[in-house]
Design a protein around this motif. Structure first.
Motif, PDB file in Angstrom:
ATOM      1  N   ARG A 187      36.290  -7.370  34.173  1.00 28.11           N
ATOM      2  CA  ARG A 187      34.906  -6.956  34.339  1.00 28.11           C
ATOM      3  C   ARG A 187      33.978  -8.167  34.304  1.00 28.11           C
ATOM      4  N   PRO A 188      32.767  -8.024  34.850  1.00 24.47           N
ATOM      5  CA  PRO A 188      31.788  -9.116  34.750  1.00 24.47           C
ATOM      6  C   PRO A 188      31.473  -9.435  33.288  1.00 24.47           C
ATOM      7  N   ALA A 189      31.235 -10.710  33.004  1.00 25.39           N
ATOM      8  CA  ALA A 189      30.891 -11.184  31.650  1.00 25.39           C
ATOM      9  C   ALA A 189      31.980 -10.878  30.630  1.00 25.39           C
ATOM     10  N   ARG A 190      33.226 -10.849  31.092  1.00 25.25           N
ATOM     11  CA  ARG A 190      34.353 -10.500  30.218  1.00 25.25           C
ATOM     12  C   ARG A 190      34.440 -11.413  28.994  1.00 25.25           C
ATOM     13  N   GLU A 191      34.314 -12.727  29.196  1.00 29.61           N
ATOM     14  CA  GLU A 191      34.454 -13.671  28.087  1.00 29.61           C
ATOM     15  C   GLU A 191      33.334 -13.513  27.063  1.00 29.61           C
ATOM     16  N   VAL A 192      32.136 -13.209  27.548  1.00 32.68           N
ATOM     17  CA  VAL A 192      31.003 -13.005  26.633  1.00 32.68           C
ATOM     18  C   VAL A 192      31.242 -11.775  25.765  1.00 32.68           C
ATOM     19  N   VAL A 193      31.693 -10.689  26.390  1.00 31.34           N
ATOM     20  CA  VAL A 193      31.955  -9.444  25.657  1.00 31.34           C
ATOM     21  C   VAL A 193      33.070  -9.657  24.636  1.00 31.34           C
TER      22      VAL A 193
END
Length: 297
Positions: A158-164
């Motif tokens: 998913r988008p922004a996976r690392e941030v989540v």
């Protein structure tokens, strides 16, 4: 009021690095030697044995969560390990995902979610020294839910996976540490579990700029000076002033790295009446002067 545990975990900058589902059947044993990597494990089904950093083995049951902030030696096995103490089981990757230990053809007797994370803070070694050596939580459904979210997010693209993942992991660490109210390992969590020591710890974190003495901190905790010193040292693992110095230096390095004011301003914010006194303490503790630290950073 300041939450010391949340502050330290936030400064650690936890980042998801790796996680996998592992199942086991029959007799098996795995060993690892790692360079201080933080390890976590949640038991989804069944039971197994785990030992880390030369500690006595733990029997893990369904729903258990284990966090070892720094792993150097590690062993996990079936409840009845192989007879040969030197034997080692190589994991086999399964079709559809996951890994199997032991008998690949038999029904799984245990299923684990294991993984390790990394800490982005250059001061991780200092901050980890304030945490317990091992956290073992049993019967906490909140942790199980968080670990499932981490697993699902790590598998999705998913988008922004690392941030989540980073945010989920931060919450997971805080939940695991604050759930460890009965930890026998000295550290910040054990200190916060003591209502009187917690008062002094929160004061140190909330007002690091104050010229604290052991007597003042003891008064905050409603203990005699000697009783406070002994109780704090036993629970946290280091003396009160040593803890305060470590915390002030962690804050100072963070402020300097972020360029939040000059050396004089940072000195004042962490409890030093002059930039020169701060520089001497910083150089002794960190190994370089604040000005050199700024240049290198």
């Amino acid at each position: 009021m300041t939450d010391p545990l949340a502050e330290i975990v936030t400064l650690l900058q936890p980042q998801a690095a790796f996680s996998k589902v592992v199942s086991g059947a029959g007799r098996w044993r795995v060993r690892r030697t790692q360079a201080g990597e933080p390890f976590y494990c949640v038991v989804l089904e069944g039971a197994s044995r785990m030992a880390a950093n030369q500690r006595a083995p733990l029997v893990l049951e369904p729903g258990d969560f284990v966090l070892v902030p720094e792993v150097f030696t590690f062993e996990m096995s079936s409840l009845e390990p192989p007879a040969d103490t030197e034997s080692h089981t190589a994991p086999v990757e399964l079709i559809g995902g996951g890994f199997r230990l032991g008998d690949a053809d038999a029904p799984a007797e245990v299923q684990l979610l294991v993984g390790h994370c990394m800490f982005g803070s250059p001061d991780a070694a200092l901050l980890l020294s304030l945490l317990p050596e091992l956290v073992h939580v049993r019967g906490d459904p909140r942790l199980a839910t968080l670990v499932k979210l981490v697993r699902d997010e790590s598998r999705a693209q998913r988008p922004a996976r690392e941030v989540v993942l980073a945010r989920l992991l931060e919450v997971l660490l805080i939940e695991a540490l604050r759930s460890a109210q009965t930890s026998t390992s000295p550290g910040l969590v054990r200190g916060l579990a003591d209502a009187r020591l917690a008062l002094a710890l929160r004061e140190m974190h909330e007002r690091p700029e104050k010229a604290w003495t052991v007597a003042q901190l003891a008064e905050t905790a409603a203990l005699s000076r000697s009783a406070f010193f002994e109780r704090f040292s036993r629970a946290v693992g280091i003396a009160p002033m040593e803890y305060l110095l470590s915390w002030r230096m962690a804050l100072a390095k963070n402020l300097l790295r972020r360029r939040v004011g000059g050396i004089a301003q940072v000195a004042e914010r962490v409890g030093y009446s002059s930039a020169s006194a701060f520089s001497v303490a910083f150089a002794r503790h960190v190994g370089v002067s604040p000005s050199r630290f700024l240049q290198d950073g």
